[in-house]
Design a protein around this motif. Structure first.
Motif, short mmCIF file in Angstrom:
data_model
loop_
_atom_site.label_atom_id
_atom_site.label_comp_id
_atom_site.label_asym_id
_atom_site.label_seq_id
_atom_site.Cartn_x
_atom_site.Cartn_y
_atom_site.Cartn_z
N GLY A 98 -0.47 3.31 27.57
CA GLY A 98 0.04 4.77 28.33
C GLY A 98 1.25 5.30 28.04
N PHE A 99 1.86 5.03 26.89
CA PHE A 99 3.20 5.57 26.73
C PHE A 99 3.15 7.05 26.11
N SER A 100 3.76 7.85 26.47
CA SER A 100 3.88 9.08 26.08
C SER A 100 4.14 9.25 24.35
N LEU A 101 3.84 10.40 23.73
CA LEU A 101 4.38 10.66 22.43
C LEU A 101 5.89 10.40 22.38
N ALA A 102 6.48 11.26 23.47
CA ALA A 102 7.87 11.21 23.40
C ALA A 102 8.59 9.54 23.39
N GLN A 103 7.93 8.93 24.48
CA GLN A 103 8.42 7.39 24.40
C GLN A 103 8.28 6.70 22.83
N VAL A 104 7.07 7.00 22.31
CA VAL A 104 6.60 6.23 21.12
C VAL A 104 7.92 6.83 20.09
N ARG A 105 8.02 8.24 20.08
CA ARG A 105 8.92 8.81 19.14
C ARG A 105 10.14 8.13 19.25
N GLU A 106 10.83 8.23 20.42
CA GLU A 106 12.18 7.62 20.71
C GLU A 106 12.15 6.23 20.20
#
Length: 130
Positions: A59-67
């Motif tokens: 459930g992590f967002s793309l932004a969280q994964v990108r970070e």
């Protein structure tokens, strides 16, 4: 050894479109290209895709994964890179803790509703409004 997009897609369980999307979103580095323009991925891409798909499934967002994946960018020393990675991991860990709290609360509500339904057994088999 480099892998064609179809092989990476099959191995990762993703579609070629998903691989191109993750590339556009900055989650995957731009792959090498053949003379004909076909993408050729490094084998390490499969490891990175495993991380991406695992985090997205949680459930992590793309932004969280990108970070998390970008933690090494902008660092000049090994210590800075490690500190950035730890900070990103701590943020994801805290988010998982919050998700666990939310799931526990949701399960509690479901259990209470089920108990409420079960306490009325046996329910009559009559139409509503009669």
């Amino acid at each position: 050894m480099s892998l064609p997009i179809g092989e990476v897609a099959r191995s990762s369980g993703l579609s070629p479109d998903a691989l191109r999307y993750y590339e556009r979103e900055g989650l995957l580095p731009a792959p090498e290209r053949t003379a004909g323009g076909a993408r050729r991925y490094d084998e390490s891409t499969l490891d990175q895709l495993a991380v991406i798909t695992s985090l997205r499934a949680a459930g992590f967002s793309l932004a969280q994964v990108r970070e998390l994946l970008g933690a090494k960018e902008g660092t000049l020393t090994v210590r800075e890179r490690i500190d950035a990675a730890r900070t990103a991991l701590d943020a994801l860990d805290a988010a998982l803790d919050e998700k666990e709290r939310e799931l526990t609360a949701a399960r509690g509500h479901l259990r209470a509703w089920r108990d409420e339904l079960d306490s009325g057994e046996p329910w009559p088999n009559t139409p509503f409004g009669c």
